[in-house]
Motif scaffolding. Structure first.
Motif, PDB file in Angstrom:
ATOM      1  N   PRO A  44       0.807  -1.232   0.000  1.00 59.32           N
ATOM      2  CA  PRO A  44       0.000   0.000   0.000  1.00 59.32           C
ATOM      3  C   PRO A  44       0.838   1.279   0.000  1.00 59.32           C
ATOM      4  O   PRO A  44       0.488   2.261  -0.662  1.00 59.32           O
ATOM      5  CB  PRO A  44      -0.822  -0.131   1.290  1.00 59.32           C
ATOM      6  CG  PRO A  44      -0.934  -1.608   1.512  1.00 59.32           C
ATOM      7  CD  PRO A  44       0.401  -2.149   1.084  1.00 59.32           C
ATOM      8  N   ALA A  45       1.953   1.285   0.744  1.00 62.09           N
ATOM      9  CA  ALA A  45       2.828   2.460   0.764  1.00 62.09           C
ATOM     10  C   ALA A  45       3.505   2.660  -0.588  1.00 62.09           C
ATOM     11  O   ALA A  45       3.690   3.803  -1.040  1.00 62.09           O
ATOM     12  CB  ALA A  45       3.878   2.314   1.865  1.00 62.09           C
ATOM     13  N   ILE A  46       3.871   1.570  -1.246  1.00 62.28           N
ATOM     14  CA  ILE A  46       4.480   1.661  -2.576  1.00 62.28           C
ATOM     15  C   ILE A  46       3.491   2.258  -3.568  1.00 62.28           C
ATOM     16  O   ILE A  46       3.835   3.104  -4.396  1.00 62.28           O
ATOM     17  CB  ILE A  46       4.952   0.271  -3.031  1.00 62.28           C
ATOM     18  CG1 ILE A  46       6.125  -0.216  -2.162  1.00 62.28           C
ATOM     19  CG2 ILE A  46       5.373   0.287  -4.504  1.00 62.28           C
ATOM     20  CD1 ILE A  46       6.536  -1.647  -2.417  1.00 62.28           C
ATOM     21  N   ILE A  47       2.237   1.810  -3.487  1.00 65.09           N
ATOM     22  CA  ILE A  47       1.193   2.340  -4.380  1.00 65.09           C
ATOM     23  C   ILE A  47       1.072   3.854  -4.211  1.00 65.09           C
ATOM     24  O   ILE A  47       1.028   4.614  -5.181  1.00 65.09           O
ATOM     25  CB  ILE A  47      -0.160   1.654  -4.089  1.00 65.09           C
ATOM     26  CG1 ILE A  47      -0.107   0.191  -4.502  1.00 65.09           C
ATOM     27  CG2 ILE A  47      -1.293   2.368  -4.822  1.00 65.09           C
ATOM     28  CD1 ILE A  47      -1.343  -0.602  -4.099  1.00 65.09           C
ATOM     29  N   THR A  48       1.058   4.307  -2.952  1.00 69.21           N
ATOM     30  CA  THR A  48       0.899   5.739  -2.677  1.00 69.21           C
ATOM     31  C   THR A  48       2.124   6.533  -3.103  1.00 69.21           C
ATOM     32  O   THR A  48       2.016   7.584  -3.746  1.00 69.21           O
ATOM     33  CB  THR A  48       0.636   5.957  -1.178  1.00 69.21           C
ATOM     34  OG1 THR A  48      -0.553   5.256  -0.806  1.00 69.21           O
ATOM     35  CG2 THR A  48       0.474   7.432  -0.864  1.00 69.21           C
ATOM     36  N   ASP A  49       3.312   6.048  -2.763  1.00 69.76           N
ATOM     37  CA  ASP A  49       4.547   6.802  -3.007  1.00 69.76           C
ATOM     38  C   ASP A  49       4.888   6.882  -4.488  1.00 69.76           C
ATOM     39  O   ASP A  49       5.294   7.943  -4.990  1.00 69.76           O
ATOM     40  CB  ASP A  49       5.693   6.154  -2.229  1.00 69.76           C
ATOM     41  CG  ASP A  49       6.942   7.016  -2.234  1.00 69.76           C
ATOM     42  OD1 ASP A  49       6.810   8.249  -2.308  1.00 69.76           O
ATOM     43  OD2 ASP A  49       8.054   6.461  -2.156  1.00 69.76           O
TER      44      ASP A  49
END
Length: 531
Positions: A44-49
């Motif tokens: 999820p953090a990769i998707i956002t960043d």
């Protein structure tokens, strides 16, 4: 045709360092396990960043699986010839270098490319660890060795979500890859200090290049089709593919057909080379061993349900329930801790009841745990409600995963350990890829259907939530004008996660049925001819 004698370089049976070496071997494969569990939490953090789409998020995980599955057979055979410890050390070096590239990746595309390179390293690591254990330990010690191997993996699986969640929350998801550098250095030091080299001392010169290309092509085309089917369409083109692909028919059925043709070509190629007395990539005579043949079928089927659910859970926990990455790691901890405990218990159960019965018991626990989890998934599920379900599931994973390798390799001659373990791991990875592809499709399809129904249309909003894998929910919730949409999206993502869990339960039921034909092997390990 005469039996092939054991490798002349097999470590002495009383080598006092072999148990220290086993720890190093187990930690080597645990390096891969840690990375996979960390990535699950960090997605999820990769998707956002990086602004990744849902399809790119799947590719961050599946790019590794694609290359990993395509190279396993070749890597296992290379290990038999050049040395399994040597291949393991090289694999760790490639894996660590790729981890650095992944940590520095500025775009989803470059991150996916780095993950593919990690797959090259992982393809060398996993079969080498299995074949080293198979070549080093015999009799009752083999069951104990596989139990230690499995429990160490379980322990690292416990560390992975916590470490990944902490790094992602307190620092950056990039450290989820950077941590592999010091860990890899420690593992290499242990391997060089305590593990004795092992190879097939009777290997004939020559390389089966054709077999390597055919096997890699068949596995690669299959995994690619499974991953892209949801996006490109399983039959008709779901959305414009680009100028490179004309016509209304999706490329996916062509890729599936290509995989089948290449697989048939691989089998025919291996038979021709074997009949001519030439070196082959995979000795098809191994499939005459009942434990090997049935174990591989069970490994493929079991993996369908085992690993696909781990793709859906972190997305649901973070995007529907609002957990942080660290909280997600803590939530998944019961699964990993129970797997660690089961790895130790598995050795005792195997010694008493046999590896096959231990695998079957593990699958019963897995099926019960996933079904329990599916029944408690809701938009208002309290944190404690998933704990017992994940613990039961994790205990089953710990029992089944470690001892399934024991079943598959039990009657395989030590000289064929590499190609045999490569075959078993290929079956597992293909099952894992299929499971993630199918459960990912189920998750996002149900998410889109449920949200469309709840909103009465609104295709743009539905696409935004679906393509972000639920990552857009936080932004929708922050705006009072779209807060109601966010609530509907949480409920829809929960519907998708629940449906994915029940689908995993169905796959595990098939795996349990397939495992009923497994029997604890008793034949001498070097009684099968190997080319």
């Amino acid at each position: 045709m005469h039996p092939s004698p054991p490798s002349t370089e097999r470590p002495p049976a009383r080598d006092r360092y072999r148990w220290y070496g086993l720890v190093a071997i187990a930690f080597a494969v645990s390096l891969v396990i840690i990375d996979v569990t960390i990535v699950n939490v960090a997605v999820p953090a990769i998707i956002t960043d990086l602004g990744a789409t849902a399809t790119q998020a799947q590719w961050v995980q599946e790019a590794y699986t694609l290359v990993f599955a395509a190279l396993l057979l070749t890597s296992g055979r290379i290990g038999d010839r050049i040395g399994r410890r040597r291949l393991l050390v090289v694999g760790i070096g490639v894996f660590v270098a790729a981890s650095v590239l992944a940590a520095l990746a500025p775009t989803p595309g470059l991150l996916i490319a780095a993950r593919m390179l990690q797959g090259v390293g992982g393809a060398a690591i996993f079969p080498a660890t299995l074949s080293l254990i198979n070549a080093t330990f015999t009799g009752r010690e083999r069951g104990v060795a596989f139990a230690v191997w499995g429990s160490t993996i379980g322990g690292m699986a416990a560390v992975g979500p916590l470490l990944g969640g902490w790094l992602t929350t307190e620092a950056s998801w990039r450290w989820a890859f950077g941590i592999n550098v010091p860990l890899g250095a420690l593992v290499v030091a242990g391997l060089l200090a305590f593990v004795v080299e092992s190879r097939d001392g009777d290997a004939r010169p020559g390389i089966d290049v054709g077999g390597a290309l055919l096997s890699a092509g068949a596995a690669g085309a299959l995994v690619f089709a499974l991953i892209e089917g949801r996006t490109l369409g399983w039959w008709a083109v779901r959305e414009p593919v680009g100028d490179w692909w004309p016509g209304p028919l999706s490329p996916v059925p062509y890729l599936l057909a290509l995989s089948a043709v290449l697989a048939a070509g691989f089998v025919a190629h291996q038979r021709r080379r074997a009949a001519a007395g030439r070196v082959v990539l995979l000795d098809l005579a191994l499939f005459a061993i009942p434990s090997f043949r049935r174990g591989n079928v069970a490994a493929l089927t079991v993996s369908l349900g085992q690993f696909g659910i781990l793709f859906a859970l972190p997305l649901w926990l973070q995007n529907a329930l609002g957990y942080t990455a660290l909280q997600t790691g803590v939530a998944l901890l019961p699964l990993a801790l129970a797997s660690f405990v089961a790895g130790g218990v598995g050795g005792v159960l195997t010694d008493r009841f046999g590896a096959a019965r231990t695998v079957q018991l593990g699958l019963v626990f897995e099926l019960a745990g996933v079904s329990w989890l599916a029944s408690v998934i809701a938009v208002d599920t309290p944190w404690w409600a998933t704990v017992p379900a994940l613990a039961v599931y994790g205990f089953g994973v710990g029992l089944a995963t470690a001892q399934l390798g024991n079943v598959v390799l039990a009657d395989v001659p030590a000289s064929a350990s590499g190609q045999a373990s490569g075959t078993e791991t290929t079956a597992q990875e293909l099952g894992s890829a299929l499971g993630i592809a199918v459960l990912g499709t189920v998750l996002f399809t149900e998410l889109g259907r449920s949200l469309t129904e709840r909103l009465g249309g609104a295709p743009d909003l539905v696409d935004a939530v679906r393509e972000s894998a639920g990552g857009a929910i936080a932004g929708l919730a922050a705006d009072p004008a779209t807060a109601a949409v966010a609530d509907a999206a949480r409920a829809a993502l929960t519907d998708g996660a629940r449906t994915a869990a029940w689908t995993a339960s169905a796959f595990l039921t098939l795996g349990l049925l397939a495992s009923l034909r497994l029997r604890t092997a008793t034949a001498p390990r070097d009684a099968t001819p190997v080319r």
